[in-house]
Structures are given as structure tokens and as C-alpha cells.
Motif scaffolding. Structure first.
Motif, PDB file in Angstrom:
ATOM      1  N   ILE A   8       0.700  -1.273  -0.052  1.00 18.87           N
ATOM      2  CA  ILE A   8       0.090   0.015  -0.051  1.00 18.87           C
ATOM      3  C   ILE A   8       0.678   1.161   0.012  1.00 18.87           C
ATOM      4  CG2 ILE A   8      -1.668   1.196   1.213  1.00 18.87           C
ATOM      5  CD1 ILE A   8      -2.603  -1.570   0.171  1.00 18.87           C
ATOM      6  N   ASP A  11      -0.175   7.258   0.239  1.00 11.90           N
ATOM      7  CA  ASP A  11      -1.464   7.890   0.231  1.00 11.90           C
ATOM      8  C   ASP A  11      -2.625   6.738   0.305  1.00 11.90           C
ATOM      9  OD1 ASP A  11      -0.983   6.692  -2.071  1.00 11.90           O
ATOM     10  OD2 ASP A  11      -1.609   8.235  -3.127  1.00 11.90           O
ATOM     11  N   ASN A  12      -2.099   5.471   0.767  1.00  6.74           N
ATOM     12  CA  ASN A  12      -3.270   4.457   1.007  1.00  6.74           C
ATOM     13  C   ASN A  12      -3.911   3.914  -0.194  1.00  6.74           C
ATOM     14  OD1 ASN A  12      -3.017   4.553   3.739  1.00  6.74           O
ATOM     15  ND2 ASN A  12      -4.644   5.837   4.024  1.00  6.74           N
ATOM     16  N   SER A  13      -3.230   4.438  -1.456  1.00  7.88           N
ATOM     17  CA  SER A  13      -3.631   3.678  -2.732  1.00  7.88           C
ATOM     18  C   SER A  13      -2.858   2.481  -2.543  1.00  7.88           C
ATOM     19  CB  SER A  13      -3.259   4.649  -3.793  1.00  7.88           C
ATOM     20  OG  SER A  13      -2.077   4.675  -3.942  1.00  7.88           O
ATOM     21  N   PRO A  14      -3.610   1.319  -3.379  1.00  2.66           N
ATOM     22  CA  PRO A  14      -3.002  -0.081  -3.543  1.00  2.66           C
ATOM     23  C   PRO A  14      -1.835   0.096  -4.645  1.00  2.66           C
ATOM     24  CG  PRO A  14      -5.028  -0.048  -4.443  1.00  2.66           C
ATOM     25  CD  PRO A  14      -4.906   1.342  -3.948  1.00  2.66           C
ATOM     26  N   HIS A  37      -8.417  -3.377   2.207  1.00  2.93           N
ATOM     27  CA  HIS A  37      -8.814  -2.030   2.260  1.00  2.93           C
ATOM     28  C   HIS A  37      -9.266  -1.841   3.652  1.00  2.93           C
ATOM     29  CE1 HIS A  37     -11.481   1.591   1.451  1.00  2.93           C
ATOM     30  NE2 HIS A  37     -10.390   1.955   1.172  1.00  2.93           N
ATOM     31  N   LEU A  40      -6.686  -1.185   6.323  1.00  2.18           N
ATOM     32  CA  LEU A  40      -5.913  -0.104   6.669  1.00  2.18           C
ATOM     33  C   LEU A  40      -6.435   0.883   7.743  1.00  2.18           C
ATOM     34  CD1 LEU A  40      -5.923   1.054   2.781  1.00  2.18           C
ATOM     35  CD2 LEU A  40      -3.866   0.198   4.064  1.00  2.18           C
ATOM     36  N   GLU A  44      -3.994   2.167  10.326  1.00  4.48           N
ATOM     37  CA  GLU A  44      -3.993   3.840  10.577  1.00  4.48           C
ATOM     38  C   GLU A  44      -3.971   4.134  11.930  1.00  4.48           C
ATOM     39  OE1 GLU A  44      -6.914   6.042   8.586  1.00  4.48           O
ATOM     40  OE2 GLU A  44      -5.571   6.389   7.137  1.00  4.48           O
ATOM     41  N   PRO A 118       6.978   6.117  -9.474  1.00  5.44           N
ATOM     42  CA  PRO A 118       6.647   6.144  -8.053  1.00  5.44           C
ATOM     43  C   PRO A 118       5.280   6.357  -7.721  1.00  5.44           C
ATOM     44  CG  PRO A 118       8.741   7.249  -8.194  1.00  5.44           C
ATOM     45  CD  PRO A 118       8.159   6.988  -9.438  1.00  5.44           C
ATOM     46  N   GLY A 119       4.504   5.561  -7.077  1.00  3.58           N
ATOM     47  CA  GLY A 119       3.295   5.984  -6.863  1.00  3.58           C
ATOM     48  C   GLY A 119       2.126   5.262  -7.635  1.00  3.58           C
TER      49      GLY A 119
ATOM     50  N   ARG B 447     -12.847   2.860   6.841  1.00  6.68           N
ATOM     51  CA  ARG B 447     -13.112   1.998   5.704  1.00  6.68           C
ATOM     52  C   ARG B 447     -14.059   0.719   5.899  1.00  6.68           C
ATOM     53  NH1 ARG B 447      -8.248   3.747   6.349  1.00  6.68           N
ATOM     54  NH2 ARG B 447      -7.261   5.373   4.897  1.00  6.68           N
ATOM     55  N   GLU B 483      -8.787   7.508  -2.815  1.00  6.04           N
ATOM     56  CA  GLU B 483      -7.867   6.762  -2.366  1.00  6.04           C
ATOM     57  C   GLU B 483      -7.436   5.878  -3.600  1.00  6.04           C
ATOM     58  OE1 GLU B 483      -7.821   6.391   2.350  1.00  6.04           O
ATOM     59  OE2 GLU B 483      -8.617   4.453   1.180  1.00  6.04           O
ATOM     60  N   ARG B 484      -7.876   5.863  -4.744  1.00  2.00           N
ATOM     61  CA  ARG B 484      -7.470   5.255  -5.858  1.00  2.00           C
ATOM     62  C   ARG B 484      -7.374   3.715  -5.787  1.00  2.00           C
ATOM     63  NH1 ARG B 484      -2.003   7.453  -7.792  1.00  2.00           N
ATOM     64  NH2 ARG B 484      -1.646   8.040  -5.558  1.00  2.00           N
ATOM     65  N   TRP B 485      -8.410   3.063  -5.084  1.00  2.00           N
ATOM     66  CA  TRP B 485      -8.863   1.748  -4.834  1.00  2.00           C
ATOM     67  C   TRP B 485      -9.671   1.603  -6.023  1.00  2.00           C
ATOM     68  CZ3 TRP B 485      -7.122  -2.341  -1.695  1.00  2.00           C
ATOM     69  CH2 TRP B 485      -6.160  -1.707  -0.677  1.00  2.00           C
ATOM     70  N   LEU B 488     -12.123  -1.694  -6.133  1.00  2.00           N
ATOM     71  CA  LEU B 488     -13.267  -1.351  -5.557  1.00  2.00           C
ATOM     72  C   LEU B 488     -14.129  -0.197  -5.873  1.00  2.00           C
ATOM     73  CD1 LEU B 488     -12.160  -1.376  -1.679  1.00  2.00           C
ATOM     74  CD2 LEU B 488     -12.719  -3.281  -3.163  1.00  2.00           C
TER      75      LEU B 488
END
Lengths: 139, 1102
Positions: A8, A11-14, A37, A40, A44, A118-119, B447, B483-485, B488
Motif C-alpha cells: 500500500i 497515500d493509502n492507494s494500493p 482496504h 488499513l 492507520e 513512484p506512486g 473503511r 484513495e485510488r482503489w 473497489l
């Protein structure tokens, strides 16, 4: 048995979600994503508490603290967070730690690729293969 | 026919309520008697931690009949586990204690009658509770003034008599004085009653325990459970929670040991559920939350596989769901009572499980109830009264494992299945999920909460409430997108799209479809083509193709609704594209960061369509805002429409003129709008709001993108950093300003600077105003305080200077001069700002401004230093009062320009005066000097008295000067303070008279006059210090007394012996009767006064 490994981003994106299972159907993948998800949240919370406790103490203490709170998410480094899914983890702490360390190394290798932005999600098939074998070795 | 209750698994209220000891109050007439009413209200007032429940017993109240006592259980076979009416009997019908209230004063005149009446009341109550071990107590209600019986012999006697008459113990007799402290008495009475009640319940438990010896495990297993449950409950009434827990646990374990078959399964698990509920509740009350959780876990584990008959599988899941939800409620209550909970362990999980098992229940229903389409014919198998918890109405009290009436059994199963089919599972699931969501929100699990909300939306979808589902899903979609999931988000979006289709919500449908085409979103079957066609269909007011996997019946309803929407206004659908992951990406860019007023504002708009199709944009415009207005600038391309091709980046241009009111302000791109579709049909207005864009686009690193193997077009697009803000600046001004002056300026002078403004515009300029102002600089922060400006010499004016020039015709020059006077040597920055208006071809009276700055260095014209010399021009470092000296100011010229020193003067301070009569004339007046010259003045002054502090200055030296070149200009007066000189007092002053030149071998007089300066006579011893060059005549050593204010002459004759420069004999003086500073002063005075040298001429021999 480890069933799913996720990397992850900050920024918490997978960045990567890999799972081994009997089928790779959409439902299975979806449930894995839900699982990671929602995990997280706990991550957090964990990070928030450790950060307030050892704001100055650096990563090492944070790491030991995290290990003590064993709810499937364990490990944290400066740039990214790694969590194991809580489902069916009968693996002992030490094994998970080694596995995660190896995962971290694999991750570092993967993002060293100059063509990786990256990212972005990690699309490297090599990384995928290695992570999956890592999971299988932990059976 | 009984319609299905909200849920058959719900716990009966008596099981949930907290057991309270029951106390019956008799003899209170709460309706007619005010005192009694007050007493009753005081008893029944709710107190938080109450342990007793009071019940007002009317005279007609009938206690339940006591069952005949059983001597042996040998032939007794219990018909069930727990009787339904037992708890009710305990908490509402059989009081632990009946309290008889009776109004009576101890000194009542009719005492005897009263006591008999009271006794009879007690007797009647005793008779009514016959068979129950209910206790009886008497409360004597008395007036406020009656003293307590302990202090009142008569009272004590009569109380005893009353006890005897009523056959009660003295501790069961209470006196309730009715006065102001009623509440206090009531609380004490309540405690006393509670004690008695506890006693009673204790007695009851003993009774039950006695039964145990009569039981055996084979036939009485149910009784083991029942008795232990009763013990538990009685202990709860007694408020002995840990003992209660112990008994409940026994009951639970005994129940586990019973043999379960399909026929008693329902009863066993129902009772197990109740006992488990009691256990958990007590564990929470005993602050053992962990044990409560463990108890629930093992409970579920034990009963999970006891599913009972498969055709009633749904009942099993309903039961499990109820276990979880009830536990969740208990947990929640405990938290509200102060139990701390954590993120990983809170009631939300249990509500979630409850929801999950309710879903399973529905699945089970679907698999087993498919046949149950009709309720069975009467007689209704579900009718009938059941004596025991969890038993079936169609076979009450039957224990045998095989059904006695298979037909009836079948009908009953069918009835249950039918009821289950009509049951609204979704409502239950939604309510459980609602509780869970609230909990997850409380315990920082956003979440988890989102996932549950999505599940809830699914449930709304299941029950056909597409509107609600859509609302929930669109909120969640936002979060997953952020959050760019994408995995989902895709899932949620697909479901939301279904909902939007089914509810014919055009706006949402369009927005979701546009998002579905985005490259991040995966759609089922990768069928983006279909979605694109749907968008086009919506634009053409046609009905879009249904989403895959839709339930058939709402689908046809949806098609109807879609047809209806076609006619409905508004036809335009506005979509906010900034918040969604869009198929169309837009980046605007100002071509420049600054636009001059006479330039065109140009905006580049880059558009990328990531879906592979051709999109025709009817209309597009950029919304730009400035300080004064908001304008929409149309984006045009060749031809009417803008055609976007999939996978390509298109660069569009648009331009606009500046608004002349925006001079100097900021302009920003607020919005970019693309309009799809025809005005006559439906239009989709896509708004790309730029402010919100900025946040998401913060992470563009063009330098990293070089490595990415993406299409060239993409690369270019990704590298573009949007620029949405620019400035409007004034148009270029064609006035030329030049400045001429003789810099550097001199400090203190009025320094003239002339400037000229030449008009280079094509045409005359009007209304020209020139403002001359000083600008602050780091080394000169407040220039106004040290610098003055003027338009005429020596006439300072407020700053900035305003000069009006009105009109300057084309190519003409306007010239003006201003003066500046600075008292500080620094660089002064002067700004000349010319503002004017001009008529241009396309705009009249355009305001323009031209600024010009010039720097003026200011230097000192000269530097003044001082020397002090004695009258013989010897430098001195101090002076004596009345002793004249010469002040010599040295004026060193620093100015690069030649100066004329017009005049100088020394303004002496108070303790000095001019030594000459009147003011001395300056030595350097009207002197022309050039750079590096030094002019020296000399003024003779003498000290008048010695000031208290050492003098810091002799006075102000004023120099009046001007530039030599500026012959008729103003003179500048510069003042310099001259440094001070120490002044000392001396008791005498000395004047020596001697010739400057003498001839050899000629006697001359050397006269010395001593003045007394102090207020007392000064006694001096004078000695002559002779030299070889002279002979002298007079006293070699003499004592002199100088009276105050008087003069004493001392005369000598000296006779030079050698020619040339000689030292004459000197007088030395010593104060005879003083020491210290005066002595030194006298010595110095003598040293100074006597000549060092006298020139002796050789004598000519004639």
C-alpha cells in the motif's frame, strides 16, 4: 497460510495486491481488496497511536510496538506500509517478520526499475511471481 | 392467522429486563388520599440504581394460586425446559414482601378500634398470600409532629402491642412520619424492604435447592436446567450477580448435556440463547467483558452445527443472527455504562455478524422455501398456546423424537416456510448494518464502515430501493476514487450504474457512465462500448440498453421510467467532472503568466479522450474570472464542432481581450465546459472546475515521465502542468522620462533636480499628473522623516509632490524641477510617477501609468573638527576659569563642488564667553573653497565658571555656505557642535608682564600680578628658579598672602647674560596651607603663565 500480500502506498492507494487462492475469479479478488482496504483502518489507528507515543523515537521502536499489537498488520517503514491480511494467519510472528522483510526487499527491487513511476501500481511480472512464491513458501 | 412477528427470534421482554425485587404496597389510596399519593409517588419515583420494584396492590389483587407441593419427582416427566410464565410471576405477581400502610397516631383516641382494624388487614393479606412465603410488613403512617417511638413511652408500648396484634416481628413494623423529609424516610424504608426481600429470595433459593436430591439425570435433565435457571434468576432478584452467574452457567452446561433431536432442537437452542444472554449480561455487569466475549464465542461454536431440520435451516441462521445482535446490544450498553472498547473489539462486529447471518438466512430461505407459495389451509398449525419457551405450538409439551402427526408437522413446516418467504430480510439486514456502521464510525474504522455502507446499498438494491442504494453508493464511490482503489471503485460503480439505470436517474446515470469509461475503471465484461452507446442514446433521448444482470421485473419498470424522462425538463445534464475519474481529461494553460493590457489573453486547452471513440463536442468554453467580472470564452476549432478522437490529445486555443478595469489584477481559469449533444435533444454539460483539479494534479513530475513507455501523446499530456492563474498588467507606456541634476547632493542643501517627460505616444496625452515621492530602501526606511521635497527652493511641501501638466501633445516635452533637502548622508530614492489618459483607437481615455525612479546620493559638504590652544598658540587640554583660550574650528571640505563660505560664527554655551568685547568677526567669511581644502577659524573665548558636569561642547559652530556655482541661491546654514574642554578652578590667577625681546646686559623688569580668585585669602610661598642665562634681583623666596578679589604685584629685575633664545627665571608657587588639586592647579597656572623663552639680542658696541 498467507493468502494475500498487498503493498500500500503512502497515500493509502494500493500499489500491488497479489493473492493465491483456488480461483482468480473477480469475487475472490474483490473480497481480497475489501479485506486489505478495511485492514488499513487498523493500520492507520496503529500508526496514529505509535506516532503519538514515540514521535521522536524513530522507526525501530515503532516496529517493535507494532509487532506487539498483532492484528495482522505488523510492519512499517518510512516510505511505505506493509500489512498482512488477518485471515487465517497461523504463521508465527518471526516467520511473518522474515517474510515481510523479504517482501520489502522485493519491493525495493521493483521500484528501483527506472521505468517505474513512484506512486503507480507495480505491474512487474517478476515482482508478482516472486511475491507469490514467497507466499507459497510460507504455507 | 397470525402474521409473522417482526422476528420470531426476538427475546421476550421479561428476559431482557433487569430483574428487580418485587415489593407490594397495600393500603395506599393513591387516588383519593393526598398523603398516600405523595408516599406512592416517592416510592415509584425512578432512581438510577434501584434494586426494588414497587407495585401498588389494590384490595382486589389476587395472588397466583400455589401449585400443590410435590413430594416426589419419581413419576414426573417435565414437558419442557423453561416455563414462559415463571419469570413474569416472579417479577410481577408474587411479591417478596407485602407492605401494609395504615394511618394511625400512637395517641389516637380510638386506639383499640384502630389496632383491631390494622390486625385484620394484616390477616387478610396473610390469607391472600397463603402458600407463598411472601413476607408481611406494616408501615404506620403518622402525622408530622409525632415524636419517634424510642422517645415516647406510649409509642413504644403501643408499637409492641401492634406487633403482637398483627403477629409480626417488631422489625417488620415501620413508622413513616409524613413531613418534609419524606424522601429520606422513603429511601430508608426502601432499603429495609430490600433487606427483607433479599431474605425472602434467599429462602426461595433454598427451597429449590432441596428439589435437587429428588432428581435423576435420565428423566429430569430438563429440570436440572430449569432449577439452575430459577436459582440464577432468584439470585439476580437478590442482586447477587456472581452467584446468579454461577447458577446460569450450571443451567447452560446442563442444557448442553441434553440430547437434542430435530423435535426439541428449537427449544434447546432458544433456551440456550436466553441463558447465554443472561450470562453475557451478567459478565458485562461484573465488568468481565473478555469473559463475555469468550462466552459468546464458545456459545456460537457449540450451537453452530446443531442446525435442526434442514427444511427449517433459516431458523438456525435467524437464531445465530439474533445471538450476535443481542450480544452487540449488551456490549453497546456496557460501553455506554463506561466499558472501554477498542477498534478491534466493539459491538459493530457483532451487528455485522448478525447482518451476515441474516443474509445467510435469506439464502437458506431461497433454497428451502421455494415451494412454500401458499399458507396451509386451516386449522392454522401455528395457532395454539405454548407453555414453554421455544416449543412448537403444533406439538406442545411433546418430547418424543418422532412426529406424532406427520401431516400436521408438514403443514406447520410449510406455514413457517411461507412466513419466512414473506419476511422482509432486507429490512433486518439494513437495520443491523445501520447499527454496525454507527459503531464502526465511533471506533475509527472509516473503511470498514464504507464496506458496510456498500453492503447496505446492496441490500437496498435487493429490496428494490434503488434511489437509496444509489445515494449511498455515490458517496462511497467518492472515497474509493480518492484513495485510488480502482478495483473497489469499479465494483461500486457497476452497482451504482445498475441502480441509476433502474431508477432512471439521468443525471447520475450520465455521470456514472462517463466515469465508467475512464481508463481506471473496469466494467463487467469489458463492455465499455455498450456504455458509450448508452451515453449517445441518452443524448438522443432514447432509452439506454439495460445493464447486465438486472432483475427482470424492475427492469421493465425502469424502461417505462426512461421513456418518461425523455419528455421531462431540464434537458441539459450538468456533470461535475473534477470529482470523478473521467473519460475526458482537460488541462488548461495560460500561454503567458502576464498579459499586457493591449495583448490578447490566450488559453491553451489540452484535451485527452481516453476511451477509443470519436466524440463530437458541440460547444466548449472556458470560464475565466477576474476582479471585476466572469467571462465565458468560447473554444473554437475549424468547423462548427470540436471532434475528439479516442487516445489522442487535442490542443485547443481560445483567446479573449483584456478588460481595462482589470489592470494589475489576477485572472484565473475557473471552469472549462464541454457540451455534448444537441440543444433540441438532451445535452450533457461537462464542467471541469479548476480549483478542485489543482489538488488532485499536484503530483505531476514531468521529469520522471521521460522514462515511461506510454504513447507519445500521453507523455505530452501528462507533462503539461496546468496554469490557471495569470496577471493583467498595464500596457506598455510610451512616455520617456529623463532626469538631470548635479549629483551628489550635499547634506542640508536644497538640491534641484529637473526632469522631462517626452510624449512618445501616437497622439496627445491628457490629464498628465506627475507625482514625486520618496521610496523607502533598506538603508533608509523612512525617507519622509529626513528628506523634504519642494517645488521651489526652501519651501517644503507635503509629499508626494503633485505636478499637473494637463496635456502634452505628441512629441512634446514637459519639463519641471523639484528640490530635495536631506539631513542624512544616504542614498535617497525618488519615484516619479506619471499618470495620464490617452485616447486609443479602440478605447478612449485609457488610464496609463509610467513610473521612473532615480537615486540621489547625498554627501557631507564638509567636516568640522576643533583645536584648542592657549593664548600663545600652544595646544591645551584644559582651561582655567577666566583664563582666555582660542578655539580653532577646522572646516575640511568634502564636497566635490566648490563652495563659498559666506560667514561663520561660534555660538558659545553658557559657561563660556567671548574673551573680546562683542562678537568676534569670522576669520573665514566670504572664502571660496574647493574639495580637500581646510578652512580654519579662530575665536578667543574664556570660561566663566565651572559647570557641574564636564562640558561636552564649547558651542555650536554655524557655517553659512552655498555652492559657488549657485551665486544667487539660498545659503545653507550648517551647524556643528564643537567638542568640549575641561574647565578647572584655580585659587589665584597670574598675569606676567615681560618684554618679548631684550638686549644683552640690560636689566628689564619681570612683573607678576597675582589675583585672588577664591573667597578666602590665599597664602603662597614663592620661590625663584634661576637660570644660568640670567641674573635677577628680588626675593629668592617669599611668602605672599593674596586677599580675595585683590591683586598683589610681585616684581623682579632680570638681567640677561647670554644672547639668543633663553629661558628666563621662573617663579614657582606652593600653597602654604592647602594640598591636593588646588596645589596642582596653582603649579600649572604658574607654569603656563611664565614665558619659556625670551629672545636676547646681542648688544651692539657703539
Amino acid at each position: 497460510m498467507a493468502v494475500c500480500v498487498a503493498v500500500i502506498g503512502k497515500d493509502n492507494s494500493p500499489l500491488y495486491i497479489g493473492g493465491i487462492g483456488n480461483d482468480n475469479g473477480t469475487d475472490n479478488e474483490l473480497s481480497r481488496q475489501w479485506l486489505v482496504h478495511t485492514a488499513l483502518d487498523a493500520l492507520e489507528e496503529r500508526l496514529a497511536t505509535t506516532n503519538t507515543n514515540n514521535a521522536a523515537a524513530g522507526t525501530n521502536t515503532a516496529r517493535t510496538d507494532l509487532r506487539d499489537l498483532y492484528l495482522g498488520l505488523l510492519y512499517s517503514t518510512d516510505t511505505h506500509k506493509i500489512s498482512t491480511s488477518p485471515s487465517g494467519s497461523n504463521i508465527r510472528d518471526a516467520e511473518v517478520r522474515t517474510a515481510l522483510r523479504r517482501l520489502h526487499a522485493l519491493y525495493a527491487d521493483a521500484i528501483c526499475n527506472p521505468f517505474h513511476l513512484p506512486g503507480d501500481q507495480i505491474t512487474s511480472p517478476k515482482f508478482d511471481k516472486q511475491v507469490k512464491s514467497l507466499m507459497l513458501n510460507n504455507v | 392467522m397470525a402474521t409473522q412477528p417482526s422476528d420470531s427470534t426476538e427475546f421476550p421482554p421479561e428476559m431482557i429486563a433487569k430483574p428487580l425485587a418485587l415489593v407490594g404496597l397495600s393500603g395506599l389510596d393513591a387516588v383519593n388520599n393526598a398523603v398516600h399519593r405523595a408516599v406512592w409517588e416517592a416510592f415509584s419515583a425512578r432512581r438510577a440504581d434501584r434494586t426494588v420494584r414497587f407495585k401498588l396492590l389494590p384490595n382486589t389483587f389476587e395472588f397466583p394460586v400455589v401449585k400443590p407441593k410435590r413430594n416426589s419427582y419419581e413419576w414426573y416427566i417435565p414437558k419442557g425446559v423453561l416455563k414462559k410464565n415463571w419469570i413474569h410471576k416472579r417479577v410481577a405477581l408474587v411479591p417478596a414482601l407485602v407492605v401494609i400502610f395504615y394511618d394511625m397516631e400512637w395517641n389516637d383516641p380510638q386506639w383499640n378500634e384502630k389496632i383491631i382494624e390494622c390486625a385484620s388487614r394484616v390477616q387478610s393479606i396473610r390469607a391472600a398470600v397463603e402458600g407463598h412465603a411472601t413476607r408481611v410488613a406494616v408501615v404506620v403512617v403518622q402525622g408530622a409532629l409525632a415524636p419517634p417511638p424510642s422517645e415516647y413511652m406510649l409509642g413504644a408500648e403501643r408499637a409492641q402491642a401492634l406487633c403482637a396484634a398483627c403477629e409480626i416481628q417488631s422489625k417488620a413494623l415501620f413508622v413513616l412520619p409524613h413531613n418534609d423529609h419524606l424522601m429520606g424516610y422513603i429511601v430508608r424504608l426502601e432499603n429495609a424492604f430490600y433487606d427483607i426481600a433479599q431474605n425472602y429470595y434467599h429462602h426461595e433459593t433454598k427451597n429449590i435447592k432441596q428439589h435437587r436430591d429428588h432428581l435423576n439425570k435420565t428423566t429430569h435433565q430438563y429440570l436440572f436446567v430449569r432449577h439452575q435457571f430459577k436459582l440464577g434468576f432468584l439470585n439476580e432478584l437478590k442482586q447477587d450477580l456472581s452467584t446468579a452467574h454461577k447458577h446460569y452457567l450450571h443451567a447452560y452446561n446442563n442444557l448442553l448435556e441434553t440430547r437434542t433431536v430435530d423435535t426439541n432442537m428449537h427449544e434447546v437452542r432458544t433456551v440456550a440463547g436466553y441463558i447465554n444472554y443472561k450470562l453475557c449480561k451478567l459478565l458485562f455487569a461484573l465488568n468481565m467483558a473478555r469473559d463475555a466475549i469468550a462466552q459468546l464465542k464458545s456459545h456460537i461454536e457449540r450451537y453452530k452445527n446443531r442446525i435442526g431440520p434442514t427444511e427449517l435451516l433459516f431458523e438456525h441462521y435467524a437464531w445465530i443472527a439474533r445471538q450476535y445482535s443481542a450480544f452487540g446490544e449488551l456490549f453497546d450498553e456496557a460501553i455506554r455504562a463506561g466499558l472501554p472498547a477498542i477498534q478491534s473489539q466493539h459491538p459493530g462486529f457483532y451487528y455485522q455478524y448478525a447482518a451476515q447471518f441474516t443474509v445467510k438466512r435469506r439464502q437458506a430461505m431461497r433454497s428451502v422455501c421455494a415451494e412454500a407459495s401458499e399458507y396451509p389451509l386451516p386449522p392454522d398449525p401455528l395457532e395454539g398456546i405454548v407453555e414453554f419457551y421455544g416449543q412448537r405450538p403444533w406439538r406442545p409439551g411433546r418430547l418424543s423424537a418422532d412426529p406424532h402427526d406427520p401431516q400436521r408437522e408438514q403443514a406447520a413446516v410449510l406455514a413457517l416456510q411461507y412466513n419466512e418467504r414473506t419476511f422482509n430480510h432486507s429490512a433486518v439486514v439494513i437495520s443491523f448494518l445501520g447499527s454496525a456502521i454507527a459503531q464502526f464510525k465511533t471506533f475509527n474504522s472509516p473503511r470498514m464502515r464504507k464496506q458496510l455502507v456498500v453492503e447496505m446499498a446492496d441490500e437496498y438494491y435487493c429490496c428494490g430501493d434503488f434511489g437509496k442504494a444509489l445515494t449511498l453508493l455515490s458517496h462511497m464511490l467518492w472515497d474509493y476514487r480518492r484513495e485510488r482503489w480502482w478495483g473497489l471503485a469499479s465494483h461500486v460503480l457497476a452497482r451504482a450504474l445498475q441502480c441509476a439505470f433502474l431508477s432512471a436517474a439521468v443525471q447520475d446515470y450520465v455521470q456514472l457512465s462517463l466515469e465508467a469509461l475512464s481508463r481506471h475503471i473496469r466494467v463487467p465484461n469489458d463492455d465499455k462500448e455498450r456504455i458509450f452507446r448508452n451515453i449517445i442514446a441518452v443524448l438522443d433521448l432514447e432509452v439506454p440498453a439495460p445493464e447486465p444482470e438486472l432483475p427482470p421485473s424492475p427492469q421493465s419498470a425502469a424502461l417505462e421510467m426512461w421513456r418518461a424522462t425523455a419528455a421531462r425538463e431540464p434537458r441539459a445534464v450538468a456533470v461535475d467532472m473534477a470529482n470523478i475519474s473521467s473519460v475526458l481529461e482537460v488541462k488548461p494553460k495560460f500561454t503567458q503568466l502576464k498579459y499586457r493590457m493591449d495583448e490578447n489573453i490566450e488559453i491553451e486547452v489540452f484535451v485527452r479522450l481516453s476511451f477509443d471513440a470519436v466524440l463530437v463536442v458541440k460547444n466548449a468554453f472556458v470560464t475565466m474570472t477576474s476582479q471585476t467580472e466572469t467571462v465565458e470564452i468560447p473554444i473554437t476549432e475549424d468547423g462548427d464542432h470540436i471532434t475528439l478522437e479516442g487516445g489522442k490529445v487535442k490542443r485547443l486555443l481560445c483567446s479573449s481581450k483584456c478588460n481595462y478595469n482589470d489592470n494589475g489584477s489576477e485572472i484565473a481559469i475557473k471552469n472549462i465546459t464541454f457540451v455534448l449533444g444537441d440543444e433540441k435533444k438532451r445535452q450533457i454539460v461537462m464542467n471541469f472546475k479548476m480549483e478542485e483539479f489543482k489538488l488532485s494534479e499536484s503530483a505531476i513530475h514531468p521529469e520522471l515521465l521521460h522514462f515511461i513507455q506510454s504513447p507519445k501523446a500521453d507523455y505530452e499530456f501528462d507533462c503539461i502542468v496546468p496554469s490557471t492563474v495569470a496577471h493583467v498588467v498595464a500596457r506598455e507606456c510610451r512616455l520617456a522620462i529623463s532626469v538631470s541634476n548635479q549629483s551628489p547632493a550635499l547634506q542640508g542643501e536644497w538640491f534641484p533636480t529637473s526632469f522631462s517627460v517626452a510624449n512618445g505616444e501616437r497622439g496627445a496625452v491628457r490629464d498628465v499628473r506627475v507625482a514625486v515621492a520618496l521610496l523607502a530602501s533598506p538603508d533608509n526606511l523612512n525617507p519622509e522623516t529626513v528628506t523634504e521635497l519642494a517645488l521651489a527652493e526652501a519651501a517644503p511641501q507635503p509629499q508626494p509632490l503633485q505636478i499637473h501638466a494637463d496635456c502634452i501633445s505628441q512629441s512634446a516635452v514637459f519639463t519641471s524641477t523639484f528640490y530635495l533637502k536631506t539631513n542624512r548622508t544616504t542614498t535617497t530614492t525618488v519615484q516619479i510617477k506619471v499618470s495620464y489618459s490617452i485616447d486609443l483607437p479602440d478605447v478612449s481615455k485609457l488610464e496609463c501609468v509610467k513610473e521612473f525612479t532615480t537615486k540621489i546620493t547625498v554627501v557631507k559638504p564638509f567636516e568640522v573638527s576643533t583645536n584648542f590652544v592657549a593664548m600663545n598658540f600652544k595646544p591645551i587640554s584644559k582651561c582655567f576659569i577666566d583664563d582666555p583660550l582660542i578655539v580653532m574650528p577646522h572646516v575640511k571640505i568634502l564636497s566635490p563642488w566648490d563652495l563659498l563660505i559666506v560667514d561663520t560664527e561660534l555660538e558659545v554655551v553658557d559657561f563660556f564667553k567671548y574673551a573680546d568685547e562683542g562678537k568676534p568677526k569670522s576669520c573665514i567669511s566670504n572664502l571660496e573653497v574647493a574639495e580637500n581644502n581646510t578652512a580654519v577659524d579662530a575665536i578667543c573665548v574664556q570660561a566663566r565658571y565651572k559647570p557641574k558636569d564636564a562640558p561636552t561642547r564649547v558651542g555650536l559652530y554655524n557655517i553659512k555656505w552655498r555652492r559657488k556655482s549657485n551665486a544667487d541661491g539660498h545659503c545653507v546654514m550648517s551647524s556643528t557642535a564643537l567638542s568640549g574642554l575641561p574647565i578647572e578652578e584655580c585659587p589665584i590667577s597670574v598675569e606676567v608682564y615681560y618684554p618679548e625681546i631684550v638686549e644683552l646686559q640690560t636689566s628689564v623688569p619681570l612683573k607678576c600680578i597675582l589675583y585672588g580668585k577664591s573667597s578666602s585669602p590665599v597664602r603662597l610661598t614663592l620661590t625663584v628658579e634661576g637660570t644660568d642665562a640670567y641674573m635677577f634681583a628680588g626675593y629668592k623666596k617669599v611668602s605672599v598672602t593674596v586677599p580675595p578679589g585683590e591683586r598683589v604685584p610681585v616684581c623682579y629685575n632680570i638681567h640677561p647674560l647670554v644672547a639668543g633664545n633663553t629661558s628666563p627665571p621662573r617663579l614657582k608657587a606652593v600653597l602654604t596651607d592647602a594640598e591636593g588639586p588646588a596645589q596642582d592647579a596653582v603649579r600649572e597656572m604658574f607654569d603656563k603663565s611664565f614665558p619659556e623663552n625670551i629672545f636676547v639680542m646681542p648688544k651692539y658696541k657703539k
